[in-house]
Design a protein around this motif. Structure first.
Motif, PDB file in Angstrom:
ATOM      1  N   LYS A 165     -36.379  -9.850  41.166  1.00 48.43           N
ATOM      2  CA  LYS A 165     -36.212  -8.451  41.586  1.00 48.43           C
ATOM      3  C   LYS A 165     -35.608  -8.330  42.977  1.00 48.43           C
ATOM      4  O   LYS A 165     -35.305  -7.226  43.438  1.00 48.43           O
ATOM      5  CB  LYS A 165     -37.556  -7.704  41.497  1.00 48.43           C
ATOM      6  CG  LYS A 165     -37.997  -7.511  40.045  1.00 48.43           C
ATOM      7  CD  LYS A 165     -39.409  -6.990  39.910  1.00 48.43           C
ATOM      8  CE  LYS A 165     -39.583  -5.604  40.441  1.00 48.43           C
ATOM      9  NZ  LYS A 165     -40.972  -5.109  40.248  1.00 48.43           N
ATOM     10  N   ASP A 186     -40.054 -11.573  44.731  1.00 45.04           N
ATOM     11  CA  ASP A 186     -40.598 -10.564  43.804  1.00 45.04           C
ATOM     12  C   ASP A 186     -40.066 -10.924  42.426  1.00 45.04           C
ATOM     13  O   ASP A 186     -38.941 -10.567  42.066  1.00 45.04           O
ATOM     14  CB  ASP A 186     -40.124  -9.164  44.225  1.00 45.04           C
ATOM     15  CG  ASP A 186     -40.913  -8.070  43.519  1.00 45.04           C
ATOM     16  OD1 ASP A 186     -40.741  -6.891  43.905  1.00 45.04           O
ATOM     17  OD2 ASP A 186     -41.679  -8.388  42.594  1.00 45.04           O
ATOM     18  N   PHE A 220     -45.954  -0.628  34.899  1.00 43.17           N
ATOM     19  CA  PHE A 220     -45.737  -1.554  36.018  1.00 43.17           C
ATOM     20  C   PHE A 220     -44.475  -1.090  36.746  1.00 43.17           C
ATOM     21  O   PHE A 220     -43.422  -0.912  36.100  1.00 43.17           O
ATOM     22  CB  PHE A 220     -45.560  -2.983  35.502  1.00 43.17           C
ATOM     23  CG  PHE A 220     -45.182  -3.969  36.575  1.00 43.17           C
ATOM     24  CD1 PHE A 220     -43.950  -4.600  36.566  1.00 43.17           C
ATOM     25  CD2 PHE A 220     -46.056  -4.239  37.618  1.00 43.17           C
ATOM     26  CE1 PHE A 220     -43.601  -5.499  37.553  1.00 43.17           C
ATOM     27  CE2 PHE A 220     -45.710  -5.155  38.620  1.00 43.17           C
ATOM     28  CZ  PHE A 220     -44.480  -5.776  38.573  1.00 43.17           C
ATOM     29  N   ARG A 264     -55.281   2.691  39.314  1.00 46.40           N
ATOM     30  CA  ARG A 264     -55.664   2.253  40.669  1.00 46.40           C
ATOM     31  C   ARG A 264     -55.903   3.418  41.619  1.00 46.40           C
ATOM     32  O   ARG A 264     -56.363   3.198  42.748  1.00 46.40           O
ATOM     33  CB  ARG A 264     -54.601   1.307  41.245  1.00 46.40           C
ATOM     34  CG  ARG A 264     -53.235   1.961  41.481  1.00 46.40           C
ATOM     35  CD  ARG A 264     -52.261   0.982  42.138  1.00 46.40           C
ATOM     36  NE  ARG A 264     -51.014   1.666  42.485  1.00 46.40           N
ATOM     37  CZ  ARG A 264     -50.100   1.152  43.287  1.00 46.40           C
ATOM     38  NH1 ARG A 264     -50.269  -0.063  43.818  1.00 46.40           N
ATOM     39  NH2 ARG A 264     -48.997   1.827  43.560  1.00 46.40           N
ATOM     40  N   GLN A 268     -45.528   4.968  40.751  1.00 42.01           N
ATOM     41  CA  GLN A 268     -45.427   3.506  40.678  1.00 42.01           C
ATOM     42  C   GLN A 268     -46.780   2.874  40.359  1.00 42.01           C
ATOM     43  O   GLN A 268     -47.810   3.225  40.948  1.00 42.01           O
ATOM     44  CB  GLN A 268     -44.928   2.977  42.030  1.00 42.01           C
ATOM     45  CG  GLN A 268     -45.083   1.477  42.195  1.00 42.01           C
ATOM     46  CD  GLN A 268     -43.905   0.822  42.888  1.00 42.01           C
ATOM     47  OE1 GLN A 268     -42.767   0.952  42.447  1.00 42.01           O
ATOM     48  NE2 GLN A 268     -44.223   0.131  43.964  1.00 42.01           N
ATOM     49  N   HIS A 269     -46.783   2.004  39.361  1.00 41.96           N
ATOM     50  CA  HIS A 269     -47.953   1.242  38.930  1.00 41.96           C
ATOM     51  C   HIS A 269     -49.036   2.090  38.246  1.00 41.96           C
ATOM     52  O   HIS A 269     -50.145   1.609  38.001  1.00 41.96           O
ATOM     53  CB  HIS A 269     -48.563   0.455  40.095  1.00 41.96           C
ATOM     54  CG  HIS A 269     -47.671  -0.639  40.616  1.00 41.96           C
ATOM     55  ND1 HIS A 269     -46.676  -1.219  39.873  1.00 41.96           N
ATOM     56  CD2 HIS A 269     -47.634  -1.255  41.820  1.00 41.96           C
ATOM     57  CE1 HIS A 269     -46.048  -2.133  40.601  1.00 41.96           C
ATOM     58  NE2 HIS A 269     -46.609  -2.188  41.789  1.00 41.96           N
ATOM     59  N   GLU A 290     -49.915 -12.211  39.942  1.00 38.50           N
ATOM     60  CA  GLU A 290     -50.297 -11.022  39.178  1.00 38.50           C
ATOM     61  C   GLU A 290     -50.124 -11.236  37.675  1.00 38.50           C
ATOM     62  O   GLU A 290     -49.023 -11.031  37.143  1.00 38.50           O
ATOM     63  CB  GLU A 290     -49.469  -9.831  39.643  1.00 38.50           C
ATOM     64  CG  GLU A 290     -49.368  -9.668  41.150  1.00 38.50           C
ATOM     65  CD  GLU A 290     -48.248  -8.738  41.567  1.00 38.50           C
ATOM     66  OE1 GLU A 290     -47.721  -7.992  40.708  1.00 38.50           O
ATOM     67  OE2 GLU A 290     -47.878  -8.749  42.759  1.00 38.50           O
ATOM     68  N   TRP A 334     -45.332 -12.256  44.175  1.00 44.31           N
ATOM     69  CA  TRP A 334     -44.771 -11.341  45.176  1.00 44.31           C
ATOM     70  C   TRP A 334     -45.250 -11.683  46.583  1.00 44.31           C
ATOM     71  O   TRP A 334     -46.443 -11.939  46.786  1.00 44.31           O
ATOM     72  CB  TRP A 334     -45.152  -9.890  44.861  1.00 44.31           C
ATOM     73  CG  TRP A 334     -44.658  -8.889  45.859  1.00 44.31           C
ATOM     74  CD1 TRP A 334     -43.351  -8.692  46.244  1.00 44.31           C
ATOM     75  CD2 TRP A 334     -45.448  -7.955  46.618  1.00 44.31           C
ATOM     76  NE1 TRP A 334     -43.292  -7.711  47.198  1.00 44.31           N
ATOM     77  CE2 TRP A 334     -44.552  -7.225  47.438  1.00 44.31           C
ATOM     78  CE3 TRP A 334     -46.803  -7.653  46.675  1.00 44.31           C
ATOM     79  CZ2 TRP A 334     -44.984  -6.217  48.297  1.00 44.31           C
ATOM     80  CZ3 TRP A 334     -47.245  -6.654  47.539  1.00 44.31           C
ATOM     81  CH2 TRP A 334     -46.329  -5.951  48.337  1.00 44.31           C
ATOM     82  N   HIS A 382     -53.023  -6.867  39.865  1.00 47.52           N
ATOM     83  CA  HIS A 382     -52.151  -7.054  41.032  1.00 47.52           C
ATOM     84  C   HIS A 382     -52.909  -7.791  42.160  1.00 47.52           C
ATOM     85  O   HIS A 382     -53.191  -7.193  43.211  1.00 47.52           O
ATOM     86  CB  HIS A 382     -51.677  -5.673  41.500  1.00 47.52           C
ATOM     87  CG  HIS A 382     -50.450  -5.684  42.341  1.00 47.52           C
ATOM     88  ND1 HIS A 382     -50.413  -6.201  43.611  1.00 47.52           N
ATOM     89  CD2 HIS A 382     -49.186  -5.241  42.103  1.00 47.52           C
ATOM     90  CE1 HIS A 382     -49.204  -6.072  44.115  1.00 47.52           C
ATOM     91  NE2 HIS A 382     -48.439  -5.498  43.226  1.00 47.52           N
ATOM     92  N   ARG A 431     -54.323  -1.421  49.509  1.00 44.56           N
ATOM     93  CA  ARG A 431     -53.336  -2.465  49.849  1.00 44.56           C
ATOM     94  C   ARG A 431     -54.097  -3.786  49.963  1.00 44.56           C
ATOM     95  O   ARG A 431     -54.601  -4.173  51.029  1.00 44.56           O
ATOM     96  CB  ARG A 431     -52.635  -2.137  51.168  1.00 44.56           C
ATOM     97  CG  ARG A 431     -51.633  -3.216  51.621  1.00 44.56           C
ATOM     98  CD  ARG A 431     -50.468  -3.337  50.698  1.00 44.56           C
ATOM     99  NE  ARG A 431     -49.719  -2.076  50.630  1.00 44.56           N
ATOM    100  CZ  ARG A 431     -48.929  -1.755  49.617  1.00 44.56           C
ATOM    101  NH1 ARG A 431     -48.780  -2.590  48.603  1.00 44.56           N
ATOM    102  NH2 ARG A 431     -48.296  -0.593  49.618  1.00 44.56           N
ATOM    103  N   VAL A 485     -46.446 -12.104  37.806  1.00 45.94           N
ATOM    104  CA  VAL A 485     -45.573 -11.665  38.895  1.00 45.94           C
ATOM    105  C   VAL A 485     -45.981 -12.416  40.155  1.00 45.94           C
ATOM    106  O   VAL A 485     -47.167 -12.541  40.455  1.00 45.94           O
ATOM    107  CB  VAL A 485     -45.683 -10.147  39.120  1.00 45.94           C
ATOM    108  CG1 VAL A 485     -44.874  -9.713  40.339  1.00 45.94           C
ATOM    109  CG2 VAL A 485     -45.206  -9.400  37.867  1.00 45.94           C
TER     110      VAL A 485
HETATM  111  O1  TA6 Z   1     -46.007  -6.609  42.259  1.00 48.35           O
HETATM  112  C1  TA6 Z   1     -44.800  -6.542  42.921  1.00 48.35           C
HETATM  113  C2  TA6 Z   1     -44.436  -5.102  43.177  1.00 48.35           C
HETATM  114  O2  TA6 Z   1     -44.009  -4.471  42.004  1.00 48.35           O
HETATM  115  C3  TA6 Z   1     -43.392  -5.098  44.280  1.00 48.35           C
HETATM  116  O3  TA6 Z   1     -42.135  -4.718  43.771  1.00 48.35           O
HETATM  117  C4  TA6 Z   1     -43.966  -4.125  45.305  1.00 48.35           C
HETATM  118  O4  TA6 Z   1     -43.539  -2.823  45.024  1.00 48.35           O
HETATM  119  C5  TA6 Z   1     -45.460  -4.313  45.072  1.00 48.35           C
HETATM  120  O5  TA6 Z   1     -45.576  -4.362  43.666  1.00 48.35           O
HETATM  121  C6  TA6 Z   1     -46.350  -3.307  45.756  1.00 48.35           C
HETATM  122  O6  TA6 Z   1     -46.260  -2.048  45.142  1.00 48.35           O
HETATM  123  P1  TA6 Z   1     -47.150  -0.838  45.770  1.00 48.35           P
HETATM  124  O7  TA6 Z   1     -46.895   0.344  44.900  1.00 48.35           O
HETATM  125  O8  TA6 Z   1     -48.580  -1.312  45.737  1.00 48.35           O
HETATM  126  O9  TA6 Z   1     -46.671  -0.699  47.191  1.00 48.35           O
END
Ligand code: TA6
Length: 301
Positions: free
Chosen positions: A193, A214, A66, A85, A80-81, A275, A249, A169, A56, A247
Protein backbone atom coordinates in the motif's frame (compact mmCIF):
# COMPACT_ATOMS: atom_id res chain seq x y z
CA UNK A 1 -12.05 -9.79 37.11
CA UNK A 2 -11.86 -6.22 38.31
CA UNK A 3 -14.07 -3.46 36.92
CA UNK A 4 -12.36 -0.10 36.92
CA UNK A 5 -13.96 2.49 39.11
CA UNK A 6 -15.33 4.41 36.14
CA UNK A 7 -16.86 1.26 34.63
CA UNK A 8 -15.03 1.92 31.37
CA UNK A 9 -12.82 -1.14 31.37
CA UNK A 10 -12.41 -4.69 32.56
CA UNK A 11 -9.14 -6.09 33.89
CA UNK A 12 -8.45 -9.77 34.48
CA UNK A 13 -5.40 -11.20 36.22
CA UNK A 14 -4.21 -14.79 36.45
CA UNK A 15 -3.07 -16.20 39.82
CA UNK A 16 0.43 -16.19 38.29
CA UNK A 17 0.31 -12.42 37.68
CA UNK A 18 -0.34 -12.07 33.96
CA UNK A 19 -3.08 -9.53 33.15
CA UNK A 20 -5.21 -8.12 30.36
CA UNK A 21 -7.27 -4.91 30.29
CA UNK A 22 -10.12 -4.35 27.83
CA UNK A 23 -11.75 -0.96 27.28
CA UNK A 24 -15.50 -1.40 26.77
CA UNK A 25 -15.18 1.25 24.05
CA UNK A 26 -14.43 -0.80 20.98
CA UNK A 27 -13.81 -3.88 23.19
CA UNK A 28 -10.25 -2.66 22.67
CA UNK A 29 -7.56 -4.64 24.48
CA UNK A 30 -5.35 -1.81 25.79
CA UNK A 31 -2.94 -3.78 27.96
CA UNK A 32 -1.50 -7.30 28.10
CA UNK A 33 1.23 -7.90 30.68
CA UNK A 34 3.30 -10.97 31.48
CA UNK A 35 3.87 -12.21 35.04
CA UNK A 36 6.76 -9.76 35.45
CA UNK A 37 4.46 -6.87 34.50
CA UNK A 38 6.11 -6.31 31.11
CA UNK A 39 3.64 -4.75 28.64
CA UNK A 40 3.35 -6.66 25.34
CA UNK A 41 1.15 -4.20 23.43
CA UNK A 42 1.97 -0.68 22.30
CA UNK A 43 -0.44 2.09 23.30
CA UNK A 44 0.11 5.68 22.26
CA UNK A 45 0.58 8.09 25.16
CA UNK A 46 -1.98 10.28 23.36
CA UNK A 47 -4.47 7.49 22.76
CA UNK A 48 -8.03 8.63 23.46
CA UNK A 49 -9.55 6.27 26.05
CA UNK A 50 -12.68 8.38 26.63
CA UNK A 51 -14.69 7.14 23.66
CA UNK A 52 -14.03 10.22 21.59
CA UNK A 53 -12.17 8.31 18.87
CA UNK A 54 -10.73 4.89 18.09
CA UNK A 55 -7.88 3.89 20.39
CA UNK A 56 -4.39 4.42 18.94
CA UNK A 57 -2.80 1.16 20.00
CA UNK A 58 -3.70 -2.08 21.74
CA UNK A 59 -5.98 -4.27 19.59
CA UNK A 60 -8.71 -2.26 17.82
CA UNK A 61 -11.36 -4.43 16.13
CA UNK A 62 -11.91 -3.68 12.44
CA UNK A 63 -15.46 -4.55 11.25
CA UNK A 64 -17.30 -4.60 8.80
CA UNK A 65 -14.82 -2.85 6.50
CA UNK A 66 -10.99 -2.67 6.44
CA UNK A 67 -9.83 0.81 5.46
CA UNK A 68 -12.51 2.43 3.32
CA UNK A 69 -14.38 0.85 0.40
CA UNK A 70 -15.70 3.73 -1.72
CA UNK A 71 -16.87 1.41 -4.52
CA UNK A 72 -18.55 -1.16 -2.23
CA UNK A 73 -22.28 -0.28 -2.04
CA UNK A 74 -22.95 -1.77 1.40
CA UNK A 75 -19.97 -0.19 3.20
CA UNK A 76 -18.98 2.81 1.09
CA UNK A 77 -20.48 5.26 3.63
CA UNK A 78 -18.70 3.81 6.66
CA UNK A 79 -15.69 5.47 8.32
CA UNK A 80 -12.24 3.93 7.96
CA UNK A 81 -12.10 0.49 9.61
CA UNK A 82 -15.85 0.47 10.35
CA UNK A 83 -17.77 1.02 13.57
CA UNK A 84 -16.86 -1.87 15.93
CA UNK A 85 -13.87 0.00 17.36
CA UNK A 86 -15.97 3.13 17.98
CA UNK A 87 -18.95 1.48 19.68
CA UNK A 88 -19.40 0.76 23.38
CA UNK A 89 -19.54 -3.01 23.80
CA UNK A 90 -21.27 -4.88 26.61
CA UNK A 91 -19.23 -7.05 28.99
CA UNK A 92 -20.99 -10.43 28.85
CA UNK A 93 -18.94 -12.14 31.56
CA UNK A 94 -15.86 -14.18 32.30
CA UNK A 95 -14.89 -17.80 32.67
CA UNK A 96 -11.76 -19.04 34.43
CA UNK A 97 -9.86 -22.28 34.10
CA UNK A 98 -11.69 -23.73 37.11
CA UNK A 99 -14.99 -23.23 35.28
CA UNK A 100 -13.69 -24.57 31.97
CA UNK A 101 -13.62 -28.15 30.78
CA UNK A 102 -10.88 -29.93 28.88
CA UNK A 103 -7.24 -28.90 28.56
CA UNK A 104 -7.88 -25.37 29.79
CA UNK A 105 -8.91 -26.74 33.16
CA UNK A 106 -5.36 -27.54 34.20
CA UNK A 107 -3.64 -24.32 33.20
CA UNK A 108 -4.50 -20.86 34.47
CA UNK A 109 -6.90 -19.32 31.95
CA UNK A 110 -9.37 -16.48 31.98
CA UNK A 111 -11.76 -15.71 29.14
CA UNK A 112 -13.62 -12.42 28.88
CA UNK A 113 -16.62 -12.13 26.54
CA UNK A 114 -17.95 -8.94 25.00
CA UNK A 115 -20.98 -8.33 22.78
CA UNK A 116 -22.18 -5.76 20.28
CA UNK A 117 -25.39 -6.03 18.30
CA UNK A 118 -27.38 -3.89 15.89
CA UNK A 119 -29.87 -3.30 18.72
CA UNK A 120 -27.21 -2.31 21.27
CA UNK A 121 -27.48 1.10 22.93
CA UNK A 122 -23.70 1.49 22.63
CA UNK A 123 -23.65 0.96 18.86
CA UNK A 124 -22.02 3.81 16.98
CA UNK A 125 -25.00 5.61 15.39
CA UNK A 126 -23.08 5.64 12.10
CA UNK A 127 -23.68 1.89 11.90
CA UNK A 128 -27.46 2.10 11.94
CA UNK A 129 -27.58 4.76 9.27
CA UNK A 130 -24.78 3.47 7.04
CA UNK A 131 -24.89 -0.30 7.47
CA UNK A 132 -28.52 -1.19 8.31
CA UNK A 133 -28.15 -4.93 8.83
CA UNK A 134 -29.24 -6.87 11.91
CA UNK A 135 -26.10 -8.49 13.32
CA UNK A 136 -24.53 -9.74 16.52
CA UNK A 137 -20.82 -9.72 17.42
CA UNK A 138 -19.25 -11.76 20.21
CA UNK A 139 -15.60 -10.98 20.98
CA UNK A 140 -13.67 -13.24 23.33
CA UNK A 141 -10.32 -12.42 24.94
CA UNK A 142 -8.53 -15.45 26.42
CA UNK A 143 -5.47 -14.96 28.62
CA UNK A 144 -3.10 -17.81 29.44
CA UNK A 145 0.35 -17.70 30.99
CA UNK A 146 2.17 -17.36 27.68
CA UNK A 147 -0.48 -16.36 25.16
CA UNK A 148 -3.39 -14.07 24.36
CA UNK A 149 -6.16 -15.20 22.01
CA UNK A 150 -8.80 -12.84 20.65
CA UNK A 151 -11.66 -14.22 18.58
CA UNK A 152 -14.69 -12.70 16.95
CA UNK A 153 -17.96 -14.27 15.81
CA UNK A 154 -20.08 -12.12 13.49
CA UNK A 155 -23.63 -13.46 13.16
CA UNK A 156 -26.07 -12.33 10.48
CA UNK A 157 -29.42 -11.93 12.24
CA UNK A 158 -30.95 -10.38 9.15
CA UNK A 159 -33.10 -11.92 6.44
CA UNK A 160 -30.56 -11.08 3.75
CA UNK A 161 -26.83 -11.82 3.34
CA UNK A 162 -24.26 -9.14 4.12
CA UNK A 163 -20.62 -8.71 3.11
CA UNK A 164 -18.01 -7.94 5.74
CA UNK A 165 -14.29 -7.72 6.39
CA UNK A 166 -12.78 -8.51 9.79
CA UNK A 167 -9.32 -7.64 11.14
CA UNK A 168 -7.62 -7.57 14.55
CA UNK A 169 -5.47 -4.43 14.38
CA UNK A 170 -2.81 -5.50 16.89
CA UNK A 171 -0.03 -3.09 17.93
CA UNK A 172 2.79 -5.30 19.25
CA UNK A 173 5.44 -3.68 21.42
CA UNK A 174 9.08 -4.08 20.35
CA UNK A 175 12.23 -2.57 21.83
CA UNK A 176 13.69 -1.34 18.55
CA UNK A 177 11.99 -1.73 15.17
CA UNK A 178 15.37 -1.59 13.41
CA UNK A 179 16.35 -4.93 14.97
CA UNK A 180 13.03 -6.64 14.18
CA UNK A 181 12.81 -9.56 11.73
CA UNK A 182 9.52 -11.06 10.63
CA UNK A 183 9.37 -14.67 9.42
CA UNK A 184 6.47 -16.80 8.22
CA UNK A 185 5.68 -14.52 5.29
CA UNK A 186 7.97 -16.15 2.78
CA UNK A 187 6.34 -17.12 -0.53
CA UNK A 188 3.33 -15.00 0.35
CA UNK A 189 1.81 -12.56 -2.06
CA UNK A 190 1.17 -9.08 -0.69
CA UNK A 191 -0.42 -5.78 -1.66
CA UNK A 192 2.07 -3.00 -1.08
CA UNK A 193 0.00 0.00 0.00
CA UNK A 194 2.99 2.32 -0.03
CA UNK A 195 3.69 1.42 -3.65
CA UNK A 196 0.38 2.08 -5.42
CA UNK A 197 -1.19 -1.07 -4.00
CA UNK A 198 1.00 -3.13 -6.29
CA UNK A 199 0.74 -6.90 -5.80
CA UNK A 200 4.14 -8.44 -5.04
CA UNK A 201 5.56 -11.72 -3.81
CA UNK A 202 7.80 -11.88 -0.78
CA UNK A 203 10.85 -13.85 -1.80
CA UNK A 204 13.12 -13.44 1.22
CA UNK A 205 12.52 -15.68 4.27
CA UNK A 206 12.79 -12.66 6.55
CA UNK A 207 11.08 -9.27 6.32
CA UNK A 208 12.60 -6.21 8.01
CA UNK A 209 11.13 -2.73 8.55
CA UNK A 210 13.29 0.16 7.39
CA UNK A 211 10.65 2.74 6.34
CA UNK A 212 6.87 3.22 6.25
CA UNK A 213 5.43 -0.25 5.70
CA UNK A 214 1.79 -1.06 4.93
CA UNK A 215 1.29 -4.50 3.36
CA UNK A 216 -1.65 -6.90 3.13
CA UNK A 217 -0.12 -10.40 2.99
CA UNK A 218 -1.83 -13.64 2.01
CA UNK A 219 0.55 -16.31 3.35
CA UNK A 220 0.59 -19.55 1.39
CA UNK A 221 -0.23 -21.53 4.53
CA UNK A 222 -3.20 -20.14 6.48
CA UNK A 223 -2.14 -21.77 9.72
CA UNK A 224 1.61 -21.13 9.74
CA UNK A 225 2.77 -18.68 12.43
CA UNK A 226 4.09 -15.23 11.71
CA UNK A 227 7.06 -14.79 14.05
CA UNK A 228 8.40 -11.43 15.23
CA UNK A 229 12.01 -11.65 16.38
CA UNK A 230 14.53 -9.09 17.54
CA UNK A 231 18.23 -9.63 16.92
CA UNK A 232 17.50 -13.30 16.21
CA UNK A 233 15.48 -13.91 19.38
CA UNK A 234 11.80 -14.74 18.77
CA UNK A 235 9.37 -12.52 20.69
CA UNK A 236 5.89 -13.37 19.40
CA UNK A 237 4.36 -16.18 17.33
CA UNK A 238 1.10 -15.01 15.77
CA UNK A 239 -1.22 -17.75 14.49
CA UNK A 240 -4.55 -17.31 12.74
CA UNK A 241 -7.80 -19.23 12.63
CA UNK A 242 -9.88 -18.60 9.52
CA UNK A 243 -8.13 -15.28 8.86
CA UNK A 244 -6.35 -15.60 5.51
CA UNK A 245 -4.55 -12.27 5.61
CA UNK A 246 -1.94 -10.57 7.75
CA UNK A 247 -1.39 -6.81 7.54
CA UNK A 248 2.07 -5.56 8.51
CA UNK A 249 2.12 -1.83 9.31
CA UNK A 250 4.58 0.65 10.67
CA UNK A 251 3.90 4.36 10.03
CA UNK A 252 7.57 5.40 10.36
CA UNK A 253 8.57 9.02 10.92
CA UNK A 254 6.33 11.10 8.67
CA UNK A 255 3.06 9.24 9.22
CA UNK A 256 3.70 9.08 12.97
CA UNK A 257 4.21 12.83 12.93
CA UNK A 258 0.94 13.26 11.02
CA UNK A 259 -1.20 11.40 13.59
CA UNK A 260 -2.21 13.71 16.45
CA UNK A 261 -2.91 10.76 18.76
CA UNK A 262 0.42 9.06 18.02
CA UNK A 263 2.81 9.89 20.86
CA UNK A 264 5.68 9.91 21.43
CA UNK A 265 6.48 10.61 17.79
CA UNK A 266 9.50 8.31 18.01
CA UNK A 267 7.15 5.61 19.28
CA UNK A 268 7.07 4.02 15.82
CA UNK A 269 10.42 2.53 16.84
CA UNK A 270 8.70 0.57 19.60
CA UNK A 271 5.73 -0.90 17.75
CA UNK A 272 4.87 -3.20 14.88
CA UNK A 273 1.30 -3.85 13.77
CA UNK A 274 0.74 -7.53 12.91
CA UNK A 275 -2.93 -7.66 11.98
CA UNK A 276 -4.63 -10.99 11.23
CA UNK A 277 -7.75 -10.46 9.16
CA UNK A 278 -10.04 -11.47 6.32
CA UNK A 279 -9.66 -8.33 4.24
CA UNK A 280 -8.62 -9.28 0.69
CA UNK A 281 -12.12 -9.41 -0.75
CA UNK A 282 -15.38 -9.83 1.18
CA UNK A 283 -16.85 -12.49 3.41
CA UNK A 284 -20.50 -12.97 2.43
CA UNK A 285 -22.46 -14.08 5.50
CA UNK A 286 -25.80 -15.69 4.72
CA UNK A 287 -28.87 -14.88 6.81
CA UNK A 288 -28.58 -16.81 10.07
CA UNK A 289 -24.94 -17.76 9.42
CA UNK A 290 -21.81 -16.48 11.13
CA UNK A 291 -18.19 -15.64 10.27
CA UNK A 292 -15.63 -16.65 12.89
CA UNK A 293 -11.97 -15.63 13.07
CA UNK A 294 -9.29 -15.65 15.75
CA UNK A 295 -5.68 -14.84 16.49
CA UNK A 296 -3.35 -16.26 19.10
CA UNK A 297 -0.25 -14.29 20.07
CA UNK A 298 2.13 -16.67 21.85
CA UNK A 299 5.05 -15.27 23.82
CA UNK A 300 8.18 -16.90 22.53
CA UNK A 301 10.19 -16.52 25.70
O1 TA6 B 1 -3.56 -1.38 9.23
C1 TA6 B 1 -2.93 -0.49 8.39
C2 TA6 B 1 -3.82 0.70 8.14
O2 TA6 B 1 -4.87 0.37 7.28
C3 TA6 B 1 -2.94 1.82 7.62
O3 TA6 B 1 -3.20 2.07 6.26
C4 TA6 B 1 -3.27 2.98 8.55
O4 TA6 B 1 -4.34 3.72 8.03
C5 TA6 B 1 -3.63 2.24 9.83
O5 TA6 B 1 -4.42 1.16 9.37
C6 TA6 B 1 -4.26 3.09 10.91
O6 TA6 B 1 -5.57 3.45 10.57
P1 TA6 B 1 -6.39 4.38 11.62
O7 TA6 B 1 -7.75 4.56 11.03
O8 TA6 B 1 -6.41 3.62 12.92
O9 TA6 B 1 -5.58 5.64 11.75
Amino acid sequence: VVFSEDNSRVTAELPTGESVTVLLYGATVISWKDAAGDEKLWLSEAAKLDGSKAVRGGIPIVFPVFGTAPTHPQTKSLPQHGFARTSRWEFLGKSTSESMAGPAANEPTVKLDFGLSSAAPGLDPLATTNWPFRFNLIYSVTLKRDSLTTSIVATNDDAQPFDCQVLLHTYLRVKDITTVEITGLADATYIDKVDNATTKTSTTPTTTITSETDRVYTPASPSSPVTVSTSGTPLYHVTRDNLANVVIWNPWTAKAAAMADFEPKEGFRNMLCVEPGAVAGWQSVEAGDAFEGAQTIALAN
